[in-house]
Structure formats: structure tokens, C-alpha cells
Design a protein around this motif. Sequence first.
Motif, PDB file in Angstrom:
ATOM      1  N   GLU A  83       0.477  -1.138  -0.043  1.00  0.00           N
ATOM      2  CA  GLU A  83      -0.204  -0.046   0.113  1.00  0.00           C
ATOM      3  C   GLU A  83       0.862   1.305   0.084  1.00  0.00           C
ATOM      4  OE1 GLU A  83      -2.643  -0.136   3.038  1.00  0.00           O
ATOM      5  OE2 GLU A  83      -4.008  -1.946   2.557  1.00  0.00           O
ATOM      6  N   GLN A  86       2.016   1.617  -3.608  1.00  0.00           N
ATOM      7  CA  GLN A  86       1.382   2.217  -4.304  1.00  0.00           C
ATOM      8  C   GLN A  86       0.888   3.548  -4.130  1.00  0.00           C
ATOM      9  OE1 GLN A  86      -2.055  -0.096  -3.482  1.00  0.00           O
ATOM     10  NE2 GLN A  86      -1.355  -2.105  -4.628  1.00  0.00           N
ATOM     11  N   GLU A  87       1.175   4.149  -3.220  1.00  0.00           N
ATOM     12  CA  GLU A  87       0.934   5.680  -2.812  1.00  0.00           C
ATOM     13  C   GLU A  87       2.163   6.092  -3.288  1.00  0.00           C
ATOM     14  OE1 GLU A  87       0.391   6.425   1.128  1.00  0.00           O
ATOM     15  OE2 GLU A  87      -1.425   5.472   1.334  1.00  0.00           O
ATOM     16  N   ASP A 106      -0.141   0.198 -10.331  1.00  0.00           N
ATOM     17  CA  ASP A 106      -0.408  -0.970  -9.618  1.00  0.00           C
ATOM     18  C   ASP A 106      -0.325  -2.039 -10.730  1.00  0.00           C
ATOM     19  OD1 ASP A 106      -1.671  -2.239  -7.829  1.00  0.00           O
ATOM     20  OD2 ASP A 106      -3.572  -1.778  -8.037  1.00  0.00           O
ATOM     21  N   ARG A 155      -1.629  -6.101  -9.629  1.00  0.00           N
ATOM     22  CA  ARG A 155      -2.240  -7.050  -8.660  1.00  0.00           C
ATOM     23  C   ARG A 155      -2.298  -8.450  -9.344  1.00  0.00           C
ATOM     24  NH1 ARG A 155      -7.630  -5.833  -5.403  1.00  0.00           N
ATOM     25  NH2 ARG A 155      -5.939  -3.874  -4.756  1.00  0.00           N
ATOM     26  N   VAL A 195     -12.180  -3.149  -8.342  1.00  0.00           N
ATOM     27  CA  VAL A 195     -11.479  -2.875  -7.058  1.00  0.00           C
ATOM     28  C   VAL A 195     -10.274  -2.123  -7.260  1.00  0.00           C
ATOM     29  CG1 VAL A 195     -10.449  -4.295  -5.022  1.00  0.00           C
ATOM     30  CG2 VAL A 195     -12.670  -5.119  -6.211  1.00  0.00           C
ATOM     31  N   GLN A 196      -9.350  -2.526  -8.237  1.00  0.00           N
ATOM     32  CA  GLN A 196      -8.154  -1.883  -8.295  1.00  0.00           C
ATOM     33  C   GLN A 196      -8.480  -0.373  -8.603  1.00  0.00           C
ATOM     34  OE1 GLN A 196      -6.133  -5.088 -10.938  1.00  0.00           O
ATOM     35  NE2 GLN A 196      -4.574  -3.877 -10.121  1.00  0.00           N
ATOM     36  N   ARG A 207     -11.001   1.587  -7.869  1.00  0.00           N
ATOM     37  CA  ARG A 207     -11.354   2.349  -6.568  1.00  0.00           C
ATOM     38  C   ARG A 207     -10.379   2.638  -6.024  1.00  0.00           C
ATOM     39  NH1 ARG A 207     -17.044   2.748  -6.201  1.00  0.00           N
ATOM     40  NH2 ARG A 207     -18.157   1.485  -7.595  1.00  0.00           N
ATOM     41  N   SER A 208      -9.486   1.634  -5.724  1.00  0.00           N
ATOM     42  CA  SER A 208      -8.431   1.686  -4.589  1.00  0.00           C
ATOM     43  C   SER A 208      -7.445   2.909  -5.237  1.00  0.00           C
ATOM     44  CB  SER A 208      -7.446   0.350  -4.482  1.00  0.00           C
ATOM     45  OG  SER A 208      -6.336   0.644  -3.720  1.00  0.00           O
ATOM     46  N   GLU A 219      -8.518   6.600  -4.680  1.00  0.00           N
ATOM     47  CA  GLU A 219      -8.356   7.091  -3.316  1.00  0.00           C
ATOM     48  C   GLU A 219      -7.181   7.687  -2.860  1.00  0.00           C
ATOM     49  OE1 GLU A 219      -9.115   3.626  -0.551  1.00  0.00           O
ATOM     50  OE2 GLU A 219     -11.320   3.889  -1.070  1.00  0.00           O
ATOM     51  N   ARG A 220      -5.947   7.060  -3.887  1.00  0.00           N
ATOM     52  CA  ARG A 220      -4.737   7.607  -4.078  1.00  0.00           C
ATOM     53  C   ARG A 220      -4.180   8.704  -4.660  1.00  0.00           C
ATOM     54  NH1 ARG A 220      -4.072   1.811  -4.165  1.00  0.00           N
ATOM     55  NH2 ARG A 220      -3.336   2.140  -6.381  1.00  0.00           N
TER      56      ARG A 220
END
Length: 482
Positions: free
Chosen positions: A88, A91-92, A163, A165, A179-180, A182-183, A186-187
Motif C-alpha cells: 500500500e 502504491q502511494e 499498480d 495485482r 476494485v483496483q 477504486r483503490s 483514493e490515492r
Amino acid sequence: MAAVGSVHPSALPAYPQQPVALARLQGFRAGLHGCCTRRADALVDLADALLSAQGPVASLPQLSLEPAHRRGWGSTYAALARGRIDAERLQELLARAPLAGGQPIYAVDVTTWPRCDAECSPERGYYYHPSRHSAGQPIVAGWAFQWICQLGFARDSWTAPVDARRLQPLDDTDHTAAVQIRSLLERLPASQAVPLFVFDAGYDSAQLSLDLADAGVAVLVRLRSDRCFYADPPPRPPGAGGRPRRHGAKFAFADPTTWPVPTTTHVATDDQYGTVTVHAWAGLHPKQHRHPGHGSGAPRPIVRGTILRVQVQRIPARTRPPKVLWLWWAGPAGLQLDLERAWRAYARRFDCEHTIRFCKQTLGWTTPRPRTPAQAERWTWLVLAAYTQLRLARELACDQRLAWERPRPPGQLSPYRVRRGFPRLLCVVGSPAAAPKPSGRSPGRPKGHRSGPALRHPAVKKPATKPTKQARKKPIRAAKAA
């Protein structure tokens, strides 16, 4: 290895003069060291060896011989086996290093790490492979990773991977992509522009639009040339009985007689593709077979979008006549479709494939043979971080071209040429990893200890979404036997 005198003299001067770009690269390297929560020094040294190696990576022991790798070859395997990387935080970190001058346009694609003979590696599945075959089919056993890369409109192959995954053998690709995304949202920093995500034909356009309906993003998906869509049915006449119609006029890609007047038409001129004509039909929907209420008897959802037909005059290679490109676009309510941005975004989607190919063939992403998926994920994060460092060093590296290579202007080097000049940059940026300390000899395997046979893990086959002919005949045969 180049012969003596084969390096052009103009490529030898050396040290960077851009303090902003240098500070950005040093900050990323320090952040990478902070993302490694266990065996951080060994993981960073492994990434530096990956960036310093001349030519494609052949094996992990070869990387341990690089001067940037200050530890023994055993630390290479120990870093991947027992190291830890905070995914995480990384990724940020990748999201804070966007593409220079890039727009919020991202490509999503799935690629396979073949592990056909790795019977001791768990969580393998059967996936498509473009060049390797098994029993005459382009299907191999291995691990699949879904990448998300930021795209740009510049005439180069650089992207910004944000990203990657690993997919489980039974995972739904469309659901995992949602899902990826949406994640990732957020970043990303707050912006007024609506992000656009570009997909290839292997994804379900209606399912993606349904999963991302409330995410505030736009999706662009390539469609097969044999698809059919439908308009909304006309209003029912007063007093009409029966069940209301759900589908109106048919829109078949292969039958031009079913095409109504386009909602919008855009004509542009491009130096690579010549005259580009884009027709758009809004308000069309497919017959949705995959939906959350499948099997419950509830009505199927109606997912509306815009169909794009892109016709170009020529393709850059000019080896064959161009084909018609069909695209699906769907976005939040009130968003105006930009046809020029849409077709150019899909044309730049192939840069993501160039990035994946470079990571596989040059950085050796699929070259190692780890046993566990966790080791493969750690190596994947190191490869993504190494590629990002090459992109950040694009303005710093000098062009150490060979005598038969064409010179390139500063700041416009390819990933391969930046990697060729990266060892000199390591002398300037330094390493956030601490120097190795002598720890003596390894105690080795205890006397009399024997390792038993490793546990075998067969590859998992994903069940078909539709029953086969044999499965449909089984109930009939069982009824006849009764």
C-alpha cells in the motif's frame, strides 16, 4: 558487451545538472527504502543491481555480481524469500510520481507469468499466452498479474505503472479491475478532470460500467466486430397489454443497414494514421448476461453507453490495410464525450504493452523462478519501482549510444538507453541502503537433516461461464437411463 571504442565520445560527459529532477529521484529512492519493512537494504541493493546491469537480466545470481549489489548472492534469494514490502505504501509512492505532462488516462491489462513446470508452486491457473502453446492451444499454467499504467499523448513508449495485482485462478477479471480502480482513486490527488480507463477486448464493457457506475470515472473498452447492441424501445401505445419491451431497434456491427444516423461525427488528420473518422451512437445497450442478480429471476439491468466507430486511412507500419475499430464509452452523468481524446487514448493504450514487454525482456520480470506467489509479488514491486526510477532519471541520464545508433535529444531517451547510463547516476544519487556488515559463515543445514519432497500443487482450471454441449446432454442421458 560493446567492443573497445564502440561507445560514441559524445556520450561520455556526465553528471546531471538538474537539481529538481535529481531531488525527485532521490526522494523516490528514499521512499522505496521506507516501503521495505524487512531486509530493506538487501531489496534496495537488488533493485540497484537490476538498474545497473548491462543488457537483459539472465538470472538472479548474475545480478549479485553487479558492483551496485554489495552483498553476497545468498542475500538475493533471502530478500525475496523473507523480505517484506508494504504494497500500500509503495502504491502511494508510485501514485505520487505521475507521468510528466500526462493526463488522467490509464490502461488496464492482464499479463501472464508462465510457470508451466512449477508443480510445487501454488495458486497457478490456466491463462492465455500469445506465443507459448500447450497441446496446440495458446494456454499456459502460471500466474496472472493485472497492471494499471498511466498514459500520455507524447510520441514515445513511456508509461507510469501505478499498480500490479496478482489474480487468483478463480478471480473475475472485471470485478478485480473495478476494485483496483477504486483503490487507485483514493490515492490520486483531487482533480477536476474525470479519469479515463482504457481496456482491451478481453473485458466486459457493460459489467465494468455497472461496477464503476458510482465511481466517477469513464471507461473505454474495445469491442469485437461481431457484437450487437440495442436502442431503447419506443413508447408503448395507450391500452397495449403484455409485457413491456426492454430492447428496441437492433444495432449490428456487421450489418450497416441497422445503423441509424450517428449522434456525433468527428474528423481529424493525424501524421501517423492519416484521416481519422469517428462516428458515435449514444444510448445503446447490450443484452446483459452477467449481472449481480444472475439466477434469481430478477430483470437484467440495462447498461447504456456510447458506441464509437473509428476508421483510419492507414496504420503506422503500413503492412496491411487498416481495420475498423469499435469502442464502448461510458461515463458519469453530465460528462461530455470528447471523441478526439477517446480515439487517441485507445491508440496510446499500446504503450502499456511496450512497458510490460520491456519489463519482461530487459528487466527480467518473468526470468526468476520463485516458488511461492509472495516471492513473485515482491519481485514484481521491485521491477515496477526500477522502471519508475528509469522514468524519473530520463532528464538526468546521458545518451551513451553506440556508434551505429542514432543520437537522441536530451530528455527523450528510451527506457533501454536510460538504463544504460543509470550506473553513472548511482554515483551521484547514492543509495539509501546501509553498507553490509560481516556476519560470519552460515551454519548451513543441520547434520542429519533431510528435506522431504515438496508439496505438489496442480494448476486450477477456471470453470466455464456457459455449460458445454456435453454438460447439457448429461441431464438428458440421466433421464433416459431412469
